[in-house]
Enzyme design. Structure first.
Site, mmCIF file in Angstrom:
data_model
loop_
_atom_site.group_PDB
_atom_site.id
_atom_site.type_symbol
_atom_site.label_atom_id
_atom_site.label_comp_id
_atom_site.label_asym_id
_atom_site.label_seq_id
_atom_site.Cartn_x
_atom_site.Cartn_y
_atom_site.Cartn_z
ATOM 1 N N TYR A 49 0.832 -1.207 0.000
ATOM 2 C CA TYR A 49 0.000 0.000 0.000
ATOM 3 C C TYR A 49 0.872 1.264 0.000
ATOM 4 C CZ TYR A 49 -3.619 -3.230 1.884
ATOM 5 O OH TYR A 49 -4.477 -4.274 2.130
ATOM 6 N N HIS A 116 1.168 -11.543 2.961
ATOM 7 C CA HIS A 116 0.099 -10.868 2.206
ATOM 8 C C HIS A 116 -0.661 -11.799 1.257
ATOM 9 C CE1 HIS A 116 -1.147 -6.662 0.658
ATOM 10 N NE2 HIS A 116 -2.093 -7.533 0.379
#
Ligand code: A2P
Length: 269
Positions: A49, A116
């Site tokens: 991000y 992730h």
């Protein structure tokens, strides 16, 4: 109760989290401060991000600006690869993230660190071992995975010292219920975190959701968040808009009835 305790760790995880996927760097500090002011005490970031440092800045500013200290906020990040942040090894990569979010102090930590996505077999093993080390050091208070299937979770037994993972964060909402993974995680007491609980806003005008929302005098988004909470998941709604940030926390004054839940359950064919 507005928190769940994470098995065997003594860590308490707030039931509603704030997602910062696609929250741009320049606005991320202010958006996180707005979320903290609105009552969120749980922020979900990730290396990819590219806003870990901004989340960290917001939390350190929250002390003076809002009287909210680091220990009052549950912070998550996720590893995608060891090279994304210029690191040489998987461990260096996760340690870098801890410094970005928690600052350079020796006792800096994240509350939850996730792998992730499954990636390759080698990545899964190396990333998990780096997280186990971080956990042993107390620099990640809990560790888990994201986007893992039942097969990926079972495979972990081949390389994991710490198993089951504390958390599996997956996409969960009425149109994506992942029943097999959910059942497995429930059986093994793996906490389910729901990303994109609003289906990224795609179906907020769905007639079934709108009908339920009107009945309860709430918004479709609030119905979807409530659905997630009542499923026992930890929803992580994202918003960059102040009113919607607040609206998404205002979900404790109503309850979906079993027929509402059944109607939402039936949306995935
Ligand atoms: P915005 O950031 O402009 O509020 P998800 O959490 O499922 O990924 O969904 C995020 C998307 O849903 C974003 O596009 C966000 O837009 C939008 N959104 C967030 N909260 C609400 C809300 N209460 N009502 C309508 N749309 C919302």
């Amino acid at each position: 109760t507005d928190a769940v305790s994470v098995a065997s760790t003594g860590v308490s995880m707030p039931l509603l989290g704030f997602g910062v996927y696609q929250v741009p760097k320049p606005t991320c500090v202010d958006v996180c401060l707005a979320a903290l002011a609105a009552g969120y005490r749980h922020i979900d970031s990730a290396q990819v991000y590219e806003n870990e440092a901004e989340v960290g800045q917001a939390v350190s500013q929250a002390s003076a600006k809002l009287g909210i200290s680091r220990k009052d906020v549950f912070l998550t990040t996720k590893i995608m690869s060891h090279s994304d942040n210029g690191s040489q090894t998987m461990y260096e990569s996760v340690a870098n993230s801890v410094s970005k979010i928690g600052g350079r102090k020796k006792d800096a930590y994240v509350d939850l660190f996730l792998v992730h996505a499954p990636g390759t077999r080698q990545f899964r093993e190396d990333a998990w071992k780096a997280l186990e080390k971080l956990y042993e050091q107390g620099r990640a208070k809990t560790i888990g995975v994201s986007n893992f299937t039942v097969e990926d979770l079972e495979e972990m037994k081949e390389y994991a010292t710490i198993w089951p993972p504390h958390v599996n964060q997956i996409e969960l909402h009425p149109w994506c219920q992942e029943r097999e993974t959910v059942q497995y995680c429930e059986n093994h007491h793996i906490i389910l975190q729901a990303y994109s609980p609003l289906d990224q806003g795609n179906r907020k005008n769905d007639p079934a959701v709108v009908t339920i929302a009107e009945k309860h005098k709430k918004s479709p988004a609030q119905v979807l968040i409530r659905y997630s909470l009542q499923k026992g998941w930890i929803p992580l709604p994202k918003s960059v808009n102040l009113d919607r940030i607040k609206q998404n926390t205002d979900v404790y004054d109503f309850e979906l009835a079993s027929d509402d839940m059944a109607a939402l359950d039936s949306l995935e064919s």
